[in-house]
Design an enzyme around this catalytic site. Structure first.
Site, PDB file in Angstrom:
ATOM      1  N   ASN A  44       0.822  -1.223   0.000  1.00 25.95           N
ATOM      2  CA  ASN A  44       0.000   0.000   0.000  1.00 25.95           C
ATOM      3  C   ASN A  44       0.856   1.274   0.000  1.00 25.95           C
ATOM      4  OD1 ASN A  44       0.921   0.287   2.628  1.00 25.95           O
ATOM      5  ND2 ASN A  44      -0.970  -0.429   3.575  1.00 25.95           N
ATOM      6  N   GLY A  78       5.463   5.255   4.339  1.00 28.63           N
ATOM      7  CA  GLY A  78       4.891   3.915   4.118  1.00 28.63           C
ATOM      8  C   GLY A  78       4.383   3.196   5.360  1.00 28.63           C
ATOM      9  N   ASP A  86       1.959   2.085   8.368  1.00 29.98           N
ATOM     10  CA  ASP A  86       0.531   1.828   8.200  1.00 29.98           C
ATOM     11  C   ASP A  86      -0.077   1.106   9.406  1.00 29.98           C
ATOM     12  OD1 ASP A  86       1.515  -0.788   7.826  1.00 29.98           O
ATOM     13  OD2 ASP A  86       1.695  -0.452   5.667  1.00 29.98           O
ATOM     14  N   ASP A 143      -8.236  17.576  18.050  1.00 26.64           N
ATOM     15  CA  ASP A 143      -7.173  18.420  17.504  1.00 26.64           C
ATOM     16  C   ASP A 143      -7.566  19.900  17.529  1.00 26.64           C
ATOM     17  OD1 ASP A 143      -4.671  18.658  15.863  1.00 26.64           O
ATOM     18  OD2 ASP A 143      -6.100  19.519  14.439  1.00 26.64           O
ATOM     19  N   GLU A 156      -6.738  19.124  22.590  1.00 23.68           N
ATOM     20  CA  GLU A 156      -5.434  19.752  22.411  1.00 23.68           C
ATOM     21  C   GLU A 156      -5.576  21.237  22.756  1.00 23.68           C
ATOM     22  OE1 GLU A 156      -1.953  20.624  19.100  1.00 23.68           O
ATOM     23  OE2 GLU A 156      -4.037  20.574  18.466  1.00 23.68           O
TER      24      GLU A 156
HETATM   25 CA    CA Z   1       2.808   0.555   3.842  1.00 21.25          CA
END
Ligand code: CA
Length: 616
Positions: A144, A165, A167, A332, A361
């Protein structure tokens, strides 16, 4: 003509028959995508998005569901449908039937059975929260990493601002590592789709409120992550962003109404001045700028005073709790939102999930400013956020002071002491979230001058004082760096990627200092987990003298004594001033070294260190 009409009808029916799942012709989105039986609030508002959908009439024929209102707005590509779901509602698939005289089509909408929760939800001082930035933690699925149909290209792991990358699968793969550290809850920075041209990895610019970003996984995988966490008795904290979304959000690109977002003639950013909201001398100009100015150019500011926006967001939060069994929300940029809306959101969420964990926050200066956003506070301003807790930046400023400045009346431990004396302002300071770092701040190891002893002092403090401690991934292995750029404090966890030169998820691979510190955190956090006085007891602190600070966590029968020595000399601490809490106790066990103390009249504390003693 009527043959054409008939053909179109047949075509519609055929499309519906061959594609019963997903969206019918003319429909791009339905939010929420499904709902549940047995919700406390029987009303649901569907936002239906499709080309000229407002030109159709809608019919719903489902036992227990009543269409209360269908509202058309400025943009004909939207209709808002208010439904009442009665008590006798059964799970099943409800058909929304659209017709405009020339064509008819049907859109299925699923009503699921509300599930029973598998464990207690909510957050309190028994918890220890681990904060992860998923893109930078672990890459559990390299398939992915690249999504060629999304705006941001894949640049590899060297860029500080691009996706690396990491995940959801990477997180699942390391849940045991996290649990082993003594953690009871995980907060991931947002995982929703951020189909933005750049900086999409941070997740704070959602482009779909109902979809996990495919580069992180899928909704189903998020649900699995939640269930894997629950199996390990760990809670799931979802990061929600009511203030803004991403500029590439489908509803921003085709606004339902002009005032869906705060419009300005030219790009106008917020002044980031939270205190302007409560300043009795403040101007409306500054307040408006604070609330309606955009947080960033690529983050349109949602107009929560628009009742459709408000409903859209609130239902979205409830949907995620119900869908994935979320245990709590971190909210947030809380102070940039319409505060009445935030109060309504909290009310609606607690109506469905009383006691759900929620913390805001509040990146501010001043206990009076921070306390304003803490629910049931004692400030008598007329505003009540209803929130159990806020992120305790104020306490962090004092912790930073402690490791950076020598002891003084208002500095070092003096700052910590003074800060805690102001806790009377909060509704319940024990629900404040305490921390040494997060994804926006310099790594605490760097703040502490890369001094492991100072790191241990501060760690001991947040794990034993009042509040819900929160940890930032990698601090346990002494990851370092200052912010600016942010990417410097969001580095990949070494070993999270196949082929990394070293895997620091494995304790045996840690260097001397790292291993020593990791074990310190792990020992203390796991002790904390089972310590009733620390997690549920009261706090009593004594005025610090000469760089030494003493406090107690206690119940009617149990007592834990914490001594902090911030001087560069060992101290023999005479304990006669602490009789008020030590009365009846004759021995103590140092929970880090396991050494038993048989004489509590005088306790030796090495330079720049803390001791946690379980009194007996
Ligand atoms: Ca990944």
């Amino acid at each position: 003509m009527h043959i054409l009409r008939l053909q179109s009808l047949i075509l519609t029916i055929v499309i519906f028959l061959v594609a019963p799942i997903g969206f019918a012709q003319n429909i791009q989105q339905i939010c929420p995508p499904n709902w549940w039986t047995g919700m406390n609030d029987p009303s649901v508002q569907l936002m239906i998005h499709g080309e000229n959908i407002a030109n159709y009439n809608l019919k719903v024929n489902y036992p227990g569901v009543e269409v209360f209102a269908v509202t058309k707005v400025e943009n004909p590509n939207y209709v808002f449908v208010d439904l009442i779901m009665g008590e006798n509602l059964k799970p099943g698939t409800m058909n929304l039937e659209f017709s405009n005289g020339t064509s008819v089509f049907t859109q299925p909408f699923v009503i699921n059975q509300r599930e029973k929760r598998s464990m207690d939800y909510g957050l309190d001082s028994k918890d220890f929260i681990y904060l992860i930035m998923p893109d930078r933690f672990a890459n559990g699925d390299t398939t992915n990493d690249v999504a060629s149909d999304m705006y941001e290209k894949y640049y590899g792991r060297t860029s500080l601002t691009a996706r690396h990358g990491g995940d959801i699968q990477g997180i699942i793969n390391h849940l045991d590592y996290i649990k082993n550290l003594g953690v009871t809850a995980v907060w991931c920075t947002p995982l929703l789709e951020n189909n933005q041209e750049e900086w999409s990895y941070h997740g704070y610019a959602a482009t779909d409120h109902y979809k996990v970003d495919k580069r992180f996984g899928s909704n189903e995988l998020y649900k699995k992550y939640a269930s894997e966490s629950h199996k390990r008795n760990m809670k799931v904290v979802m990061d929600i962003v009511p203030n803004h979304c991403g500029s590439q959000h489908w509803m921003i690109k085709d606004l339902p109404m002009k005032d869906w977002v705060h419009q300005w003639d030219t790009y106008t950013k917020t002044n980031y001045r939270t205190p302007a909201l409560l300043d009795q001398y403040g101007s409306e100009h500054d307040k408006k700028l604070m609330l309606d100015g955009w947080f960033d150019k690529h983050m349109p500011d949602l107009n929560q005073q628009n009742p459709f926006v408000a409903k859209y967001l609130i239902q979205n939060y409830i949907w995620w709790v119900e869908y994935a069994q979320v245990d709590g929300f971190r909210i947030d940029t809380y102070t940039y939102n319409d505060l009445k809306f935030m109060q309504d959101a909290a009310t609606a969420i607690f109506n469905e999930y009383p006691g759900l964990g929620m913390f805001a926050e509040t990146w501010v200066d001043g206990v009076g400013v921070q306390g304003y956003f803490n629910g049931n506070n004692n400030l008598n301003t007329g505003y009540n956020s209803l929130l159990p807790g806020v992120t305790d930046f104020e306490l962090l400023w004092s912790i930073n002071n402690m490791v950076q400045k020598p002891f003084g009346w208002t500095d070092g431990l003096g700052s910590i002491y003074l800060k805690l004396t102001q806790d009377y302002l909060y509704g319940d300071a024990n629900k404040n979230v305490t921390f040494l770092g997060n994804h926006d701040l310099s790594r605490f190891f760097s703040v502490a001058g890369e001094d492991v002893n100072k790191m241990k002092l501060a760690t001991t403090f947040i794990l034993t004082t009042r509040g819900i401690p929160q940890w930032y991934y990698g601090d346990e292995i002494l990851m370092k760096n200052f912010t600016n750029p942010d990417g410097k404090v969001r580095e990949d966890f070494p070993g999270g990627w196949q082929g990394d030169s070293i895997n620091k998820f494995k304790v045996e691979n840690l260097r001397g200092d790292e291993k020593d510190y990791f074990n310190y955190v792990k020992t203390l956090a796991n002790y904390r987990k089972i310590s009733v006085p620390i997690t549920q007891g009261k706090l009593m602190q004594f005025v610090p003298y000469d760089g030494v600070y003493v406090y107690f966590r206690y119940t009617d029968t149990q007592c834990v004594m914490v001594i902090m020595n911030t001087t560069d000399k060992p101290v023999d601490l005479s304990t006669k001033n602490y009789a008020e809490r030590m009365k009846g106790f004759t021995k103590g066990k140092n929970i880090m070294t396991k050494v038993e103390l048989t004489n509590l009249n005088s306790i030796a504390i090495p330079a720049m260190s803390a001791q946690v003693l379980e009194l007996r």
